[in-house]
Scaffold this motif. Structure first.
Motif, PDB file in Angstrom:
ATOM      1  N   SER A  50       4.442 -16.795   8.222  1.00 35.84           N
ATOM      2  CA  SER A  50       3.624 -15.877   8.760  1.00 35.84           C
ATOM      3  C   SER A  50       4.731 -14.593   8.384  1.00 35.84           C
ATOM      4  O   SER A  50       4.303 -13.585   8.209  1.00 35.84           O
ATOM      5  N   LYS A  53       5.299 -13.490   5.614  1.00 36.52           N
ATOM      6  CA  LYS A  53       4.156 -13.015   4.729  1.00 36.52           C
ATOM      7  C   LYS A  53       3.603 -12.018   4.953  1.00 36.52           C
ATOM      8  O   LYS A  53       3.330 -10.821   4.427  1.00 36.52           O
ATOM      9  N   ASN A  54       3.529 -11.420   6.593  1.00 37.50           N
ATOM     10  CA  ASN A  54       3.288 -10.142   6.984  1.00 37.50           C
ATOM     11  C   ASN A  54       3.989  -9.645   6.144  1.00 37.50           C
ATOM     12  O   ASN A  54       4.108  -8.214   6.248  1.00 37.50           O
ATOM     13  N   LYS A  56       6.294  -8.809   3.560  1.00 37.24           N
ATOM     14  CA  LYS A  56       5.308  -8.761   1.850  1.00 37.24           C
ATOM     15  C   LYS A  56       4.738  -7.985   2.259  1.00 37.24           C
ATOM     16  O   LYS A  56       4.406  -7.347   1.104  1.00 37.24           O
ATOM     17  N   ASP A  57       3.022  -8.009   2.821  1.00 35.59           N
ATOM     18  CA  ASP A  57       2.162  -7.295   3.066  1.00 35.59           C
ATOM     19  C   ASP A  57       2.741  -6.307   3.222  1.00 35.59           C
ATOM     20  O   ASP A  57       2.231  -4.916   2.939  1.00 35.59           O
ATOM     21  N   ILE A  58       3.373  -5.760   4.438  1.00 35.89           N
ATOM     22  CA  ILE A  58       4.111  -4.492   4.205  1.00 35.89           C
ATOM     23  C   ILE A  58       4.925  -3.551   3.915  1.00 35.89           C
ATOM     24  O   ILE A  58       4.256  -2.461   3.818  1.00 35.89           O
ATOM     25  N   ARG A  60       4.195  -3.726   0.272  1.00 35.90           N
ATOM     26  CA  ARG A  60       3.106  -3.740  -0.700  1.00 35.90           C
ATOM     27  C   ARG A  60       2.408  -2.404   0.489  1.00 35.90           C
ATOM     28  O   ARG A  60       2.154  -1.660  -0.855  1.00 35.90           O
ATOM     29  N   LEU A  61       2.653  -2.341   1.342  1.00 32.59           N
ATOM     30  CA  LEU A  61       0.970  -1.700   1.765  1.00 32.59           C
ATOM     31  C   LEU A  61       2.465   0.073   2.208  1.00 32.59           C
ATOM     32  O   LEU A  61       1.193   0.905   1.375  1.00 32.59           O
TER      33      LEU A  61
END
Length: 141
Positions: A50, A53-54, A56-58, A60-61
């Motif tokens: 998790s 994943k977080n 990577k999301d951060i 990307r954002l």
């Protein structure tokens, strides 16, 4: 006398340890303790995935946010002294790297005219008017 005092201290320590051990082992046998530990390892794996994943999301954002307009400067002015009311304006919109544009809207008695100038790294290839410079400076600060 010293032995009695040390013996009392040891007895108190043992009683405290027994209470802690009793709370720790309450209702659990060796097999259930093993399943609890394995469950904790599974939870740890889930948390690690998790977190990744977080992350990577951060990232990307953040990359998307980098190109969004973040800096704004606006200057209202009276383009023609006879008009009054400061109906004209210069609007500078820049991203994190000071790239963007300046929108200059000039209001006159004949109509309203809009002009844009591209900004790269905080600079414009075309010369800027006084109000445009002020709007750009305001956005960059």
């Amino acid at each position: 006398m010293i032995l009695i005092v040390m013996n009392v201290i040891n007895i108190v320590s043992v009683v405290k340890l027994k209470k802690k051990y009793g709370r720790f082992m309450q209702g659990n046998d060796a097999k259930s303790m093993e399943s609890e530990v394995l469950g904790l390892f599974e939870d740890n794996k889930f948390i690690k995935t998790s977190v990744e994943k977080n992350r990577k999301d951060i990232d990307r954002l953040y990359n998307k946010f980098e190109s969004a307009f973040q800096k704004i400067g606006i200057i209202k002015y009276d383009a023609f002294s006879q008009m009054g009311g400061k109906l004209s304006f210069c609007l500078a919109l820049l991203d994190e790297k000071n790239n963007g544009f300046i929108l200059n809207s000039v209001h006159s008695t004949e109509g309203c005219y809009n002009y844009t100038k591209e900004i790269k790294d905080g600079q414009c290839e075309i010369s800027l008017g006084q109000e445009e410079k002020e709007a750009l400076d305001m956005a960059m600060k």
